[in-house]
Design a protein around this motif. Structure first.
Motif, PDB file in Angstrom:
ATOM      1  N   VAL A 153       0.849  -1.194   0.000  1.00 32.18           N
ATOM      2  CA  VAL A 153       0.000   0.000   0.000  1.00 32.18           C
ATOM      3  C   VAL A 153       0.882   1.240   0.000  1.00 32.18           C
ATOM      4  O   VAL A 153       1.784   1.368   0.841  1.00 32.18           O
ATOM      5  CB  VAL A 153      -0.934   0.004   1.227  1.00 32.18           C
ATOM      6  CG1 VAL A 153      -1.758   1.287   1.278  1.00 32.18           C
ATOM      7  CG2 VAL A 153      -1.850  -1.219   1.185  1.00 32.18           C
ATOM      8  N   ARG A 164       0.538   4.328   0.934  1.00 29.82           N
ATOM      9  CA  ARG A 164       0.580   5.168   2.120  1.00 29.82           C
ATOM     10  C   ARG A 164       1.331   4.522   3.272  1.00 29.82           C
ATOM     11  O   ARG A 164       1.857   5.224   4.149  1.00 29.82           O
ATOM     12  CB  ARG A 164      -0.858   5.519   2.558  1.00 29.82           C
ATOM     13  CG  ARG A 164      -0.949   6.531   3.679  1.00 29.82           C
ATOM     14  CD  ARG A 164      -2.406   6.834   4.009  1.00 29.82           C
ATOM     15  NE  ARG A 164      -3.127   5.629   4.398  1.00 29.82           N
ATOM     16  CZ  ARG A 164      -3.102   5.114   5.626  1.00 29.82           C
ATOM     17  NH1 ARG A 164      -2.390   5.672   6.569  1.00 29.82           N
ATOM     18  NH2 ARG A 164      -3.800   4.017   5.898  1.00 29.82           N
ATOM     19  N   ASP A 206      -7.081   4.709   1.509  1.00 26.37           N
ATOM     20  CA  ASP A 206      -6.497   3.470   0.973  1.00 26.37           C
ATOM     21  C   ASP A 206      -7.472   2.683   0.105  1.00 26.37           C
ATOM     22  O   ASP A 206      -7.214   1.531  -0.214  1.00 26.37           O
ATOM     23  CB  ASP A 206      -6.041   2.567   2.131  1.00 26.37           C
ATOM     24  CG  ASP A 206      -5.003   3.230   3.007  1.00 26.37           C
ATOM     25  OD1 ASP A 206      -4.193   4.016   2.479  1.00 26.37           O
ATOM     26  OD2 ASP A 206      -4.995   2.971   4.222  1.00 26.37           O
ATOM     27  N   ASP A 258      -6.032   0.998  -3.147  1.00 25.02           N
ATOM     28  CA  ASP A 258      -5.049  -0.041  -2.834  1.00 25.02           C
ATOM     29  C   ASP A 258      -5.708  -1.246  -2.177  1.00 25.02           C
ATOM     30  O   ASP A 258      -5.375  -2.399  -2.487  1.00 25.02           O
ATOM     31  CB  ASP A 258      -3.959   0.516  -1.911  1.00 25.02           C
ATOM     32  CG  ASP A 258      -2.966   1.401  -2.650  1.00 25.02           C
ATOM     33  OD1 ASP A 258      -2.804   1.203  -3.869  1.00 25.02           O
ATOM     34  OD2 ASP A 258      -2.363   2.285  -2.024  1.00 25.02           O
ATOM     35  N   ASP A 259      -6.621  -1.003  -1.240  1.00 27.60           N
ATOM     36  CA  ASP A 259      -7.303  -2.109  -0.565  1.00 27.60           C
ATOM     37  C   ASP A 259      -8.058  -2.977  -1.553  1.00 27.60           C
ATOM     38  O   ASP A 259      -8.048  -4.214  -1.457  1.00 27.60           O
ATOM     39  CB  ASP A 259      -8.271  -1.560   0.495  1.00 27.60           C
ATOM     40  CG  ASP A 259      -7.564  -1.074   1.748  1.00 27.60           C
ATOM     41  OD1 ASP A 259      -6.374  -1.393   1.915  1.00 27.60           O
ATOM     42  OD2 ASP A 259      -8.201  -0.374   2.560  1.00 27.60           O
TER      43      ASP A 259
END
Length: 317
Positions: A102, A104, A215, A218-219
């Motif tokens: 991810v 971040r 997120d 990305d998640d």
């Protein structure tokens, strides 16, 4: 002296303030560990500690105390610092492979290799020992109650692998202090602390949904779940429901505990703060989401001040 702006820049954490005290002043050997403990992002301390403060204040309301017990507030502040750090380290240990995928979170100390897993475990256990010392300073009922949160904390980082509702489990874990704070004052529980806890859980589902929108993409790519993905474009409507439930439950809890008009007036400012979050939220703007997430510290302070002011003014009447 502050560290030069260029030093450690690549290792800085994405959602930490650019001028946080850790990146500016911490000695280089301690820097990864302080980042691992989230000392560079102190808002989480408030989000864990303030429900404890609410429990102490609401418990004090029910006894007619003139102000929240300062000794208990100090204990809970120390405990919140230690256990928030320990909980974050535990989550990072469990999620280190996911965090590496991810954008971040890939710069965090574990996925980036700045801290070994073994060192993180030792650090976490030391923090748990500090938190346990605080818990053991409370009455026996509070000690047993405090231990009850351990299975929920243990479960939390695994929920996002199987359910869209990890934010609900986070709420159950991070607001347990509202119950323990009340119990530390009275040595028991009742309807008022149960209602306060329910409201706090709904509040956490709201603010952590906002946080999770950072997120979301990305998640989705790596198969993790969240309420941000579950709610999607309907997030504002869901936030209105959860924040509404949170506010009503907290007001009801305060009234059951014996609060009066001063508390209700204070809570009108609290609901306005929640309303601002919903009205101005842009789920597609990560900075917007992070700012509104952080602003929940302000909401928590307003609730505590409302209860404390009501206690003090009632004692002077």
């Amino acid at each position: 002296m502050p560290r030069p702006a260029s030093e450690d820049k690549a290792a800085s954490i994405a959602d930490a303030s650019a001028k946080n005290w850790v990146d500016r002043f911490a000695p280089a050997p301690l820097l990864p560990y302080l980042r691992l403990a989230r000392a560079d992002r102190p808002v989480g301390f408030f989000l864990l500690g303030l429900p404890c403060f609410w429990g102490v204040a609401f418990g004090g309301l029910s006894t007619g105390a003139p102000y929240p017990d300062p000794y208990l507030l100090l204990l809970f502040a120390i405990g919140a610092i230690a256990m928030r750090a320990a909980g974050c380290i535990y989550n990072d240990i469990v999620d280190r492979d996911i965090d590496a995928q991810v954008m971040r979170t890939r710069s965090r100390p574990l996925p980036s290799g700045q801290v070994t897993t073994a060192a993180a475990v030792v650090f976490m256990l030391a923090l748990c020992a500090s938190g346990s010392a605080v818990l053991l300073s409370l009455n026996s009922f509070s000690v047993l109650l405090g231990l009850g949160v351990i299975p929920i904390v243990g479960l939390y980082p695994f929920v996002k692998r199987i359910s869209y509702w990890p934010q609900a489990v986070l709420g159950l874990a991070s607001n347990w202090g509202a119950l323990v704070g009340w119990a530390a004052v009275l040595g028991s529980l009742g309807a008022a602390p149960a209602l306060l806890y329910a409201g706090a859980v709904a509040w956490t589902i709201g603010y952590d949904t906002i946080y999770a929108h950072q997120d979301r993409e990305d998640d989705e790519l790596i198969g993790m779940k969240s309420t941000a993905l579950r709610f999607g474009a309907s997030t504002k409507a869901w936030l209105t429901i959860f924040y509404g439930v949170a506010w009503l439950a907290m007001v009801g809890s305060g009234l059951l505990a014996g609060a009066g008009i001063v508390f209700v007036i204070g809570m009108s400012f609290a609901v306005a703060q929640l309303g601002w979050q919903v009205a101005t939220l842009d789920i597609d703007d990560a900075d917007n989401c992070l700012t509104r997430f952080r602003s929940n510290r302000d909401f928590g302070v307003i609730v505590f001040v409302a209860a404390a002011a009501d206690m003090t003014l009632a004692s002077l009447a």
